[in-house]
Design a protein around this motif. Structure first.
Motif, PDB file in Angstrom:
ATOM      1  N   TRP A  77      -6.997 -11.449  -9.024  1.00  0.00           N
ATOM      2  CA  TRP A  77      -6.334 -10.482  -7.948  1.00  0.00           C
ATOM      3  C   TRP A  77      -6.083 -11.245  -6.504  1.00  0.00           C
ATOM      4  CZ3 TRP A  77      -4.820  -6.956 -11.132  1.00  0.00           C
ATOM      5  CH2 TRP A  77      -5.787  -6.578 -12.122  1.00  0.00           C
ATOM      6  N   SER A  78      -6.883 -12.249  -6.308  1.00  0.00           N
ATOM      7  CA  SER A  78      -6.683 -12.968  -4.916  1.00  0.00           C
ATOM      8  C   SER A  78      -5.543 -13.898  -5.332  1.00  0.00           C
ATOM      9  CB  SER A  78      -7.754 -13.664  -4.676  1.00  0.00           C
ATOM     10  OG  SER A  78      -7.898 -14.810  -5.588  1.00  0.00           O
ATOM     11  N   HIS A  79      -4.849 -14.099  -6.429  1.00  0.00           N
ATOM     12  CA  HIS A  79      -3.998 -15.118  -6.648  1.00  0.00           C
ATOM     13  C   HIS A  79      -2.276 -14.350  -6.710  1.00  0.00           C
ATOM     14  CE1 HIS A  79      -6.505 -18.219  -7.562  1.00  0.00           C
ATOM     15  NE2 HIS A  79      -7.375 -17.383  -8.366  1.00  0.00           N
TER      16      HIS A  79
END
Length: 149
Positions: A77-79
């Motif tokens: 998700w952080s990407h």
């Protein structure tokens, strides 16, 4: 093999190789990172489905795969940063144009994996199978809107 035929074969293979997926050359390779994170999730998730579909359920192995899935579920998700909609992404533009809907799908996946983990702890195969299907359905739902085909 005649030299001309060999040259044509080598050229064909080289051209086909050049037609592959573009490489992520951006700093930190966010697209590559999230794609790898999803592949890692699949490596834990798919064996569980095989066990359930083939009738080879092994509670201990299933519990191990569930723990791996839960440990990996937050990785992609952080990407999905604001500047990560470029090839080789397989994400649709809706990830960025509909961030609330995308966040809702992500949250559905996290809730579904929590329920799977709870079902595994309860050791009821029927509940485990239903919880697995809920996780599977959450993946399909997100892919339907947010993953290019």
């Amino acid at each position: 093999m005649p030299a001309v035929l060999r040259a044509v074969l080598i050229l064909s293979v080289t051209l086909l190789a050049a037609c592959g997926e573009p490489e992520d050359t951006r700093p930190g390779q966010p697209v590559k990172q999230r794609q790898q994170a999803f592949k890692d999730i699949i490596k834990s998730f798919e064996p569980m489905g095989v066990m359930l579909r083939k009738g080879s359920y092994d509670a201990e192995r299933f519990e191990k795969f569930t723990a791996e899935l839960v440990a990996k579920r937050d990785l992609p998700w952080s990407h999905f940063g604001p500047d990560t909609n470029y090839p080789p992404t397989k994400a649709t533009a809706e990830v960025w144009s509909q961030p609330e809907a995308f966040a809702k799908e992500k949250q559905g996946f996290l809730i579904a994996t929590d329920k799977l983990q709870a079902a595994v702890a309860g050791k009821d195969k029927g509940q485990i199978s239903a919880a697995y299907e809920t996780v599977h359905d959450s993946c399909k739902s997100c892919h339907k809107q947010f993953k290019a085909r």
